[in-house]
Design a protein around this motif. Sequence first.
Motif, mmCIF file in Angstrom:
data_model
loop_
_atom_site.group_PDB
_atom_site.id
_atom_site.type_symbol
_atom_site.label_atom_id
_atom_site.label_comp_id
_atom_site.label_asym_id
_atom_site.label_seq_id
_atom_site.Cartn_x
_atom_site.Cartn_y
_atom_site.Cartn_z
ATOM 1 N N SER A 72 5.711 -1.249 7.112
ATOM 2 C CA SER A 72 5.935 -1.481 5.686
ATOM 3 C C SER A 72 7.401 -1.745 5.399
ATOM 4 O O SER A 72 8.283 -1.153 6.027
ATOM 5 N N SER A 73 7.647 -2.619 4.437
ATOM 6 C CA SER A 73 8.964 -2.731 3.823
ATOM 7 C C SER A 73 9.053 -1.678 2.724
ATOM 8 O O SER A 73 8.033 -1.217 2.200
ATOM 9 N N GLY A 74 10.285 -1.331 2.342
ATOM 10 C CA GLY A 74 10.462 -0.282 1.346
ATOM 11 C C GLY A 74 10.775 -0.767 -0.053
ATOM 12 O O GLY A 74 10.920 0.037 -0.968
ATOM 13 N N TYR A 75 10.845 -2.091 -0.269
ATOM 14 C CA TYR A 75 11.364 -2.588 -1.539
ATOM 15 C C TYR A 75 10.312 -2.738 -2.627
ATOM 16 O O TYR A 75 10.653 -3.055 -3.777
ATOM 17 N N LYS A 76 9.055 -2.536 -2.305
ATOM 18 C CA LYS A 76 8.017 -2.673 -3.338
ATOM 19 C C LYS A 76 7.666 -1.306 -3.924
ATOM 20 O O LYS A 76 8.413 -0.755 -4.725
ATOM 21 N N TRP A 77 6.542 -0.739 -3.522
ATOM 22 C CA TRP A 77 6.031 0.483 -4.145
ATOM 23 C C TRP A 77 6.851 1.717 -3.797
ATOM 24 O O TRP A 77 6.738 2.751 -4.466
ATOM 25 N N LEU A 78 7.692 1.633 -2.785
ATOM 26 C CA LEU A 78 8.549 2.752 -2.411
ATOM 27 C C LEU A 78 9.888 2.742 -3.142
ATOM 28 O O LEU A 78 10.705 3.647 -2.964
ATOM 29 N N LEU A 79 10.161 1.687 -3.914
ATOM 30 C CA LEU A 79 11.303 1.639 -4.845
ATOM 31 C C LEU A 79 12.647 1.867 -4.173
ATOM 32 O O LEU A 79 13.536 2.505 -4.729
ATOM 33 N N SER A 80 12.814 1.310 -2.969
ATOM 34 C CA SER A 80 13.993 1.636 -2.164
ATOM 35 C C SER A 80 14.988 0.503 -2.026
ATOM 36 O O SER A 80 15.955 0.618 -1.266
ATOM 37 N N GLY A 81 14.778 -0.600 -2.732
ATOM 38 C CA GLY A 81 15.647 -1.745 -2.544
ATOM 39 C C GLY A 81 15.348 -2.452 -1.230
ATOM 40 O O GLY A 81 14.464 -2.044 -0.471
ATOM 41 N N PHE A 110 0.808 -1.217 0.000
ATOM 42 C CA PHE A 110 0.000 0.000 0.000
ATOM 43 C C PHE A 110 0.845 1.271 0.000
ATOM 44 O O PHE A 110 0.613 2.169 -0.806
ATOM 45 N N CYS A 111 1.833 1.332 0.882
ATOM 46 C CA CYS A 111 2.631 2.545 1.016
ATOM 47 C C CYS A 111 3.411 2.820 -0.274
ATOM 48 O O CYS A 111 4.119 1.950 -0.780
ATOM 49 N N GLY A 112 3.253 4.017 -0.783
ATOM 50 C CA GLY A 112 3.892 4.395 -2.040
ATOM 51 C C GLY A 112 2.935 4.472 -3.203
ATOM 52 O O GLY A 112 3.298 4.947 -4.282
ATOM 53 N N THR A 113 1.699 4.020 -3.006
ATOM 54 C CA THR A 113 0.714 4.039 -4.094
ATOM 55 C C THR A 113 -0.165 5.274 -4.051
ATOM 56 O O THR A 113 -0.858 5.571 -5.023
ATOM 57 N N LYS A 114 -0.162 6.001 -2.923
ATOM 58 C CA LYS A 114 -1.020 7.176 -2.781
ATOM 59 C C LYS A 114 -0.597 7.979 -1.557
ATOM 60 O O LYS A 114 0.202 7.511 -0.741
ATOM 61 N N ALA A 115 -1.149 9.174 -1.434
ATOM 62 C CA ALA A 115 -0.941 9.961 -0.225
ATOM 63 C C ALA A 115 -1.730 9.337 0.922
ATOM 64 O O ALA A 115 -2.805 8.777 0.712
ATOM 65 N N PHE A 116 -1.180 9.442 2.152
ATOM 66 C CA PHE A 116 -1.838 8.795 3.292
ATOM 67 C C PHE A 116 -1.505 9.528 4.572
ATOM 68 O O PHE A 116 -0.347 9.862 4.826
#
Length: 357
Positions: A194-203, A176-182
């Motif tokens: 949240s992990s950062g490696y999916k929608w947040l593009l952080s590795g 969810f995190c990284g797909t919209k403002a929240f």
Amino acid sequence: MNFQDLFPVLNEYTYFNTAYSGILYQPLIEWRQQHDQEYLAGGSNFRLESGTIIENLRLRLAEIFQAKNVLLTPNFSFGFNTLLNGLEKNHRFLLLQEDYPSVAYPIKSSGFEFNEVKIDENLEENILIAIDAFKPTIFAFSMVQYISGYKFSENFIKKIKQTYPEILLIADGTQFCGTKAFNFDNSGLDALLSSGYKWLLSGFGNGFCLLSDQLVGKLYQDKSANGLPTAPFLQGKSHLAMSFEPGHIDTLNFGSLDYSLNFLQSVGFENIEKSNQLLCDKARTEFYNRGLLPEWMINRESQSTIISLPLKTEMVEKVEKANILCSARGAGTRFSFHFYNTVDDLQKLLDVVDGKY
């Protein structure tokens, strides 16, 4: 903006697999290389001077997600297990069937009492019925279901909290995190991890945990009477921080999260949400017209960036041959759409499904 110049993988593949792993982009790689070059040249001096990276990240997370209590974790699972370890064992958990294993397994294996709710078109009603019958003290769930893409309405979460204010609402936000403002503080949630490696593009190797004041007051109460370490380099760390952030924090991985959050801010979370919604709405309509999605799924008010399709093996093979990256999850094939995907990408997938490619 031509995202193929930023994300080299887009030159080789049609990338509908962010729900499995987000992709790296050229400026982030350059920052990571510079980070390690400075570490190579400076050694301990670099580590002494790099603390601002971590503090900047905390401030950025607090700003983006409107949260007061921010903790850093290497991934969702570490943070969630740490949170569970800080709770008293008499809590009763409400869970969802087929939720992400890292949500359900640590609760069940830790011996907490639990009850599970079936995921279907009546999920919200099922949850309210289960709350009245089971009377849980905690409802733990993923904001977006990793198999089906089912997304919780933010209004429904607020409704639960307003109706049952004593129930703690703990959410996995990795899909969810990284797909919209929240806005976390106004969400009704007591924890968002949240992990950062999916929608947040952080590795890989970075994530975070946002906590409400209500939940902070219930965590690690047995440690509050014990003294904190007196070593100078640990001064100022709370019992909570000592639990969630033990040891040294990696400036490369968490610096990557800070860099990517800044990058996503420059794109604009509102713009990301709008782009994702427009493309996913079009995709759902096209898939529904081809008999690949049920009507109740496309009619939901709250929709995620994940779509699961019941494709036959031969069709999955054709998708793979077309260099379209996706994932097998549950009984379906999962496609996930982010802001770097285009209508042309979707049309390519539709052409494969229609036998035109």
